[in-house]
Design an enzyme around this catalytic site. Structure first.
Site, PDB file in Angstrom:
ATOM      1  N   ASP A 101      -5.325   6.164 -18.961  1.00 29.96           N
ATOM      2  CA  ASP A 101      -4.902   6.638 -20.268  1.00 29.96           C
ATOM      3  C   ASP A 101      -3.458   7.138 -20.189  1.00 29.96           C
ATOM      4  O   ASP A 101      -3.006   7.638 -19.159  1.00 29.96           O
ATOM      5  CB  ASP A 101      -5.817   7.779 -20.735  1.00 29.96           C
ATOM      6  CG  ASP A 101      -5.640   8.066 -22.222  1.00 29.96           C
ATOM      7  OD1 ASP A 101      -4.950   7.277 -22.899  1.00 29.96           O
ATOM      8  OD2 ASP A 101      -6.187   9.086 -22.684  1.00 29.96           O
ATOM      9  N   GLY A 144      -4.645   0.020  -3.121  1.00 32.49           N
ATOM     10  CA  GLY A 144      -5.274   1.339  -3.147  1.00 32.49           C
ATOM     11  C   GLY A 144      -4.331   2.386  -3.712  1.00 32.49           C
ATOM     12  O   GLY A 144      -4.018   3.370  -3.040  1.00 32.49           O
ATOM     13  N   SER A 179      -0.325  -3.777 -13.831  1.00 32.39           N
ATOM     14  CA  SER A 179       0.515  -4.038 -12.660  1.00 32.39           C
ATOM     15  C   SER A 179       0.977  -5.490 -12.665  1.00 32.39           C
ATOM     16  O   SER A 179       0.523  -6.306 -13.484  1.00 32.39           O
ATOM     17  CB  SER A 179      -0.266  -3.752 -11.377  1.00 32.39           C
ATOM     18  OG  SER A 179      -1.332  -4.687 -11.225  1.00 32.39           O
ATOM     19  N   TRP A 182      -5.429  -9.803   1.303  1.00 30.81           N
ATOM     20  CA  TRP A 182      -4.028  -9.498   1.575  1.00 30.81           C
ATOM     21  C   TRP A 182      -3.301 -10.829   1.675  1.00 30.81           C
ATOM     22  O   TRP A 182      -3.609 -11.658   2.526  1.00 30.81           O
ATOM     23  CB  TRP A 182      -3.910  -8.704   2.879  1.00 30.81           C
ATOM     24  CG  TRP A 182      -2.550  -8.183   3.190  1.00 30.81           C
ATOM     25  CD1 TRP A 182      -1.514  -7.963   2.336  1.00 30.81           C
ATOM     26  CD2 TRP A 182      -2.071  -7.797   4.487  1.00 30.81           C
ATOM     27  NE1 TRP A 182      -0.426  -7.455   3.006  1.00 30.81           N
ATOM     28  CE2 TRP A 182      -0.742  -7.345   4.326  1.00 30.81           C
ATOM     29  CE3 TRP A 182      -2.648  -7.774   5.763  1.00 30.81           C
ATOM     30  CZ2 TRP A 182       0.021  -6.901   5.399  1.00 30.81           C
ATOM     31  CZ3 TRP A 182      -1.889  -7.325   6.833  1.00 30.81           C
ATOM     32  CH2 TRP A 182      -0.563  -6.882   6.643  1.00 30.81           C
ATOM     33  N   TYR A 216       2.705   1.069   5.347  1.00 30.51           N
ATOM     34  CA  TYR A 216       2.117  -0.231   5.012  1.00 30.51           C
ATOM     35  C   TYR A 216       1.408  -0.831   6.220  1.00 30.51           C
ATOM     36  O   TYR A 216       1.575  -0.380   7.354  1.00 30.51           O
ATOM     37  CB  TYR A 216       3.208  -1.174   4.497  1.00 30.51           C
ATOM     38  CG  TYR A 216       2.685  -2.368   3.736  1.00 30.51           C
ATOM     39  CD1 TYR A 216       1.885  -2.202   2.616  1.00 30.51           C
ATOM     40  CD2 TYR A 216       2.997  -3.668   4.131  1.00 30.51           C
ATOM     41  CE1 TYR A 216       1.402  -3.295   1.906  1.00 30.51           C
ATOM     42  CE2 TYR A 216       2.531  -4.764   3.430  1.00 30.51           C
ATOM     43  CZ  TYR A 216       1.730  -4.574   2.325  1.00 30.51           C
ATOM     44  OH  TYR A 216       1.252  -5.667   1.626  1.00 30.51           O
ATOM     45  N   VAL A 266       0.281  -7.778 -10.415  1.00 32.25           N
ATOM     46  CA  VAL A 266      -0.887  -8.614 -10.129  1.00 32.25           C
ATOM     47  C   VAL A 266      -1.780  -8.688 -11.358  1.00 32.25           C
ATOM     48  O   VAL A 266      -2.266  -9.762 -11.745  1.00 32.25           O
ATOM     49  CB  VAL A 266      -1.678  -8.061  -8.926  1.00 32.25           C
ATOM     50  CG1 VAL A 266      -3.008  -8.812  -8.766  1.00 32.25           C
ATOM     51  CG2 VAL A 266      -0.866  -8.190  -7.646  1.00 32.25           C
TER      52      VAL A 266
END
Length: 378
Positions: free
Chosen positions: A220, A290, A197, A314, A99, A199
């Site tokens: 898919d 990403g 997700s 971020w 990270y 977010v």
């Protein structure tokens, strides 16, 4: 960052006899169960349970549930019992050592969660025993924590626990990206990948509350129809597969929906390139993740002929540079909590897992096509 961690050596009752006057005692013990605290002569012990990692690597191999010391508590500190804390992709990446920011080792995992104040120091005024709070710092996969007063933010306790536990990262990221890059008006549209997700689901709901249409792209999968139905139930305008971004049907979609002013990219690679192709002139693509672990390729035409702007976001940097005094963060939390009370913002699909079953939760969080966020319940 949390204070350094040490293995438990003693109970240090003398410390409490010298310092117990610093803390305003409460009726908390009779109202809420406090796990992993032991008592001696009415005084709290100095230990808690925590998910600790001493080196970077595969979470299933380097994370252990351990007893650790709690630091000495002063007049400006609060003792918080953690109630619930999710496992986010960033948490996994921090443990793996990949990270953008890494904790000093050994470290307790987790970057968000909600807890309840047990005791407050004699100088503490902003929170009281019984309040729900979110820690501003990382290290939330633990049963208790001692923090300075200015390292916690209070939350209303009339919102669902899972909403509170998952509020700090994903909804805040969605809120800022919808607010800070384009002046989006009612009836305009946003396109995003990773729409299922945490977010992505927050983007759908916040946008819907503002009257903004969302074009939601997902990979898919066998249960696509079920996922599409679920996303539309929380406010998604359109749900499409990545493969459809180059199909003629997209032209039909834009006959009834304006081309997006904003693209939100949490995947990278080819998926991000396809988002760019559908933006209107002068629009913005914001990259916040990403997951494909592939670089973003920008077509020259998007820059020359569409004047597309490519930005990054971020939430950690936003806190550092845009809300150093905490006022903007406080205002954002208040607005998000208001949406939650109105039923316009809900937590993502969650699976609650006891702290002792952390291995199962970590394994589940790392599976592909996961549709449920793992939440550790203390």
């Amino acid at each position: 960052m949390w204070p350094s961690l040490h293995r438990v050596c003693s109970r240090r009752q003398a410390f409490f006899k010298r310092n117990s006057a610093l803390f305003k005692r409460t009726g908390y013990d009779n109202d809420v169960h406090v796990s992993h605290f032991s008592y001696s002569a009415g005084l709290r012990a100095l230990t808690c349970k925590a998910l600790l990692y001493r080196k970077h690597g595969d979470p299933s191999k380097v994370v252990d549930l351990e007893d650790i010391d709690l630091p000495s508590r002063g007049a400006n500190d609060v003792l918080v019992k953690m109630l619930a804390a999710p496992i986010n992709p960033a948490d996994i990446n921090m443990i793996q050592g990949t990270y953008g920011i890494l904790a000093d080792l050994p470290a307790v995992g987790g970057n968000e969660g909600v807890g309840q104040v047990v005791e407050v120091g004699s100088n503490v005024n902003s929170v009281k025993a019984g309040d729900w709070v979110i820690p501003k710092s990382s290290g939330t996969w633990r049963t208790e924590v001692v923090l300075p007063e200015d390292s916690v933010l209070s939350l209303p306790n009339d919102i669902p626990l899972l909403c509170a536990a998952t509020l700090k990262v994903n909804p805040c990221t969605a809120f800022r990206m919808l607010s800070d890059f384009e002046d989006l008006k009612t009836g305009e549209s946003v396109i995003q990948n990773a729409a299922n997700s945490g977010v992505g689901q927050a983007v759908i709901q916040i946008a819907a509350a503002r009257g903004i249409k969302t074009i939601n792209v997902v990979r898919d999968r066998p249960e696509f129809a079920e996922l599409s139905k679920r996303l539309k139930a929380i406010g998604a305008t359109y749900v499409i597969k990545e493969e459809e971004l180059r199909q003629p049907e997209m032209k039909e979609l834009f006959e009834t929906c304006p081309k997006p002013k904003l693209a939100l990219n949490g995947v990278g690679g080819k998926s991000a390139t396809e988002l760019l192709r559908h933006l209107q002139y002068g629009s913005t693509m914001v990259t916040y993740g990403g997951m494909a672990r592939k670089p973003v390729t920008i077509p020259v035409g998007a820059l020359i002929f569409k004047d597309v702007k490519v930005r990054g976001f971020w939430i950690t940097q936003w806190h550092k540079y845009c809300s150093s005094d905490g006022k903007a963060f406080r205002a954002m939390l208040d607005e998000l909590c208001d949406l939650i009370r109105k039923g316009q913002l809900t937590a993502p699909a969650c699976t609650e897992v006891g702290l002792q079953d952390y291995s199962k939760a970590l394994d589940a969080a790392m599976q592909p096509f996961i549709s449920s966020k793992q939440v550790l319940v203390m």
